[in-house]
Design a protein around this motif. Structure first.
Motif, PDB file in Angstrom:
ATOM      1  N   ASP A  60      57.295   2.391 -30.671  1.00  0.00           N
ATOM      2  CA  ASP A  60      56.662   2.185 -29.363  1.00  0.00           C
ATOM      3  C   ASP A  60      57.326   3.082 -28.327  1.00  0.00           C
ATOM      4  O   ASP A  60      56.652   3.782 -27.561  1.00  0.00           O
ATOM      5  N   TYR A  61      58.649   3.043 -28.297  1.00  0.00           N
ATOM      6  CA  TYR A  61      59.393   3.814 -27.295  1.00  0.00           C
ATOM      7  C   TYR A  61      59.160   5.312 -27.493  1.00  0.00           C
ATOM      8  O   TYR A  61      58.980   6.051 -26.519  1.00  0.00           O
ATOM      9  N   GLU A  62      59.133   5.754 -28.731  1.00  0.00           N
ATOM     10  CA  GLU A  62      58.899   7.176 -29.019  1.00  0.00           C
ATOM     11  C   GLU A  62      57.531   7.609 -28.506  1.00  0.00           C
ATOM     12  O   GLU A  62      57.390   8.659 -27.872  1.00  0.00           O
ATOM     13  N   VAL A  63      56.512   6.813 -28.765  1.00  0.00           N
ATOM     14  CA  VAL A  63      55.162   7.142 -28.297  1.00  0.00           C
ATOM     15  C   VAL A  63      55.132   7.170 -26.770  1.00  0.00           C
ATOM     16  O   VAL A  63      54.649   8.127 -26.161  1.00  0.00           O
ATOM     17  N   LEU A  64      55.653   6.123 -26.138  1.00  0.00           N
ATOM     18  CA  LEU A  64      55.635   6.055 -24.676  1.00  0.00           C
ATOM     19  C   LEU A  64      56.406   7.208 -24.040  1.00  0.00           C
ATOM     20  O   LEU A  64      55.921   7.850 -23.100  1.00  0.00           O
ATOM     21  N   SER A  65      57.607   7.475 -24.545  1.00  0.00           N
ATOM     22  CA  SER A  65      58.435   8.505 -23.913  1.00  0.00           C
ATOM     23  C   SER A  65      57.858   9.901 -24.110  1.00  0.00           C
ATOM     24  O   SER A  65      57.869  10.711 -23.178  1.00  0.00           O
ATOM     25  N   THR A  66      57.335  10.187 -25.290  1.00  0.00           N
ATOM     26  CA  THR A  66      56.777  11.531 -25.491  1.00  0.00           C
ATOM     27  C   THR A  66      55.493  11.717 -24.703  1.00  0.00           C
ATOM     28  O   THR A  66      55.241  12.797 -24.168  1.00  0.00           O
ATOM     29  N   LEU A  67      54.669  10.668 -24.616  1.00  0.00           N
ATOM     30  CA  LEU A  67      53.455  10.792 -23.796  1.00  0.00           C
ATOM     31  C   LEU A  67      53.802  10.987 -22.332  1.00  0.00           C
ATOM     32  O   LEU A  67      53.110  11.722 -21.618  1.00  0.00           O
ATOM     33  N   SER A  68      54.873  10.356 -21.862  1.00  0.00           N
ATOM     34  CA  SER A  68      55.251  10.487 -20.449  1.00  0.00           C
ATOM     35  C   SER A  68      55.650  11.912 -20.097  1.00  0.00           C
ATOM     36  O   SER A  68      55.575  12.311 -18.935  1.00  0.00           O
ATOM     37  N   GLU A  69      56.075  12.681 -21.080  1.00  0.00           N
ATOM     38  CA  GLU A  69      56.522  14.057 -20.858  1.00  0.00           C
ATOM     39  C   GLU A  69      55.387  15.071 -20.939  1.00  0.00           C
ATOM     40  O   GLU A  69      55.579  16.240 -20.617  1.00  0.00           O
ATOM     41  N   ARG A  70      54.220  14.638 -21.392  1.00  0.00           N
ATOM     42  CA  ARG A  70      53.100  15.549 -21.599  1.00  0.00           C
ATOM     43  C   ARG A  70      52.239  15.661 -20.346  1.00  0.00           C
ATOM     44  O   ARG A  70      52.125  14.696 -19.587  1.00  0.00           O
ATOM     45  N   PRO A  71      51.609  16.816 -20.136  1.00  0.00           N
ATOM     46  CA  PRO A  71      50.671  16.936 -19.004  1.00  0.00           C
ATOM     47  C   PRO A  71      49.580  15.867 -19.119  1.00  0.00           C
ATOM     48  O   PRO A  71      49.023  15.640 -20.195  1.00  0.00           O
ATOM     49  N   GLY A  72      49.330  15.183 -18.028  1.00  0.00           N
ATOM     50  CA  GLY A  72      48.321  14.137 -18.028  1.00  0.00           C
ATOM     51  C   GLY A  72      48.720  12.905 -18.815  1.00  0.00           C
ATOM     52  O   GLY A  72      47.890  12.027 -19.049  1.00  0.00           O
ATOM     53  N   HIS A  73      49.975  12.850 -19.233  1.00  0.00           N
ATOM     54  CA  HIS A  73      50.481  11.731 -20.055  1.00  0.00           C
ATOM     55  C   HIS A  73      49.601  11.500 -21.279  1.00  0.00           C
ATOM     56  O   HIS A  73      49.321  10.362 -21.651  1.00  0.00           O
ATOM     57  N   ILE A 115      63.788  -6.300 -25.699  1.00  0.00           N
ATOM     58  CA  ILE A 115      62.893  -6.224 -24.537  1.00  0.00           C
ATOM     59  C   ILE A 115      61.430  -6.077 -24.968  1.00  0.00           C
ATOM     60  O   ILE A 115      60.562  -5.709 -24.171  1.00  0.00           O
ATOM     61  N   GLY A 116      61.149  -6.337 -26.236  1.00  0.00           N
ATOM     62  CA  GLY A 116      59.768  -6.388 -26.714  1.00  0.00           C
ATOM     63  C   GLY A 116      59.155  -5.079 -27.155  1.00  0.00           C
ATOM     64  O   GLY A 116      57.935  -4.992 -27.280  1.00  0.00           O
ATOM     65  N   LEU A 117      59.975  -4.062 -27.414  1.00  0.00           N
ATOM     66  CA  LEU A 117      59.459  -2.778 -27.895  1.00  0.00           C
ATOM     67  C   LEU A 117      60.077  -2.424 -29.238  1.00  0.00           C
ATOM     68  O   LEU A 117      61.228  -2.760 -29.498  1.00  0.00           O
ATOM     69  N   SER A 118      59.315  -1.717 -30.043  1.00  0.00           N
ATOM     70  CA  SER A 118      59.865  -1.151 -31.269  1.00  0.00           C
ATOM     71  C   SER A 118      60.313   0.278 -30.987  1.00  0.00           C
ATOM     72  O   SER A 118      59.945   0.868 -29.964  1.00  0.00           O
ATOM     73  N   ASP A 119      61.091   0.822 -31.896  1.00  0.00           N
ATOM     74  CA  ASP A 119      61.517   2.217 -31.772  1.00  0.00           C
ATOM     75  C   ASP A 119      60.302   3.147 -31.721  1.00  0.00           C
ATOM     76  O   ASP A 119      60.238   4.032 -30.857  1.00  0.00           O
TER      77      ASP A 119
END
Length: 154
Positions: free
Chosen positions: A48-61, A42-46
């Protein structure tokens, strides 16, 4: 110069320890490569997903580059290069860190959040297929216990 190892200087693995170590290595490599393959479809690296998912969990992303690098076990320079590629794709943006003139925040963009929302079901299905659904509740409990022990500093 060759080095001669003796049993007095090296604690060699016995047969059981070596089998367990090799099985653990094979398991880590196999799971990582299979889930990475599914994300790549689907066009993502592992990472990439780690960065996106951890940022989504942080205040203010958002997270400092330093915090994110530590979470991923990467150097700041390696993460900075990776973040540059993600920034080019519109997944994250950088903002100055007011507390560290040399540092910056990584911020999840709206496009990054949408990408994560699209990718999460694919990733979760991959994790289920390659790990969760193949283990019993007792296996999962043992795996969690082992993982927690191995996360602790030696």
């Amino acid at each position: 110069m060759s080095k001669t190892w003796t049993n007095e200087t090296v604690r060699w693995l016995d047969a059981d320890e070596e089998r367990a170590w090799r099985a653990l290595r094979r398991m880590m490599i196999t799971i990582q490569s299979r889930t990475a393959h599914d994300l790549a479809a689907i066009g993502l690296s592992d990472p990439d997903y780690e960065v996106l998912s951890t940022l989504s969990e942080r205040p203010g992303h958002a997270s400092t580059l330093r915090e994110q690098a530590a979470k991923m076990g990467w150097s700041r320079s390696r993460l900075s290069r990776h973040a540059s590629r993600m920034e080019t794709r519109g997944l994250v943006r950088r903002e100055p860190d007011p507390e560290d003139g040399r540092g910056c925040y990584l911020v999840l963009t709206e496009h990054g959040l949408e990408t994560l929302e699209d990718a999460a079901p694919v990733h979760l299905e991959s994790v289920r297929r390659h790990v969760i659904d193949r283990l019993s509740p007792a296996d999962l409990s043992a795996l969690e216990s082992i993982a927690r022990k191995l996360e602790e500093p030696a």
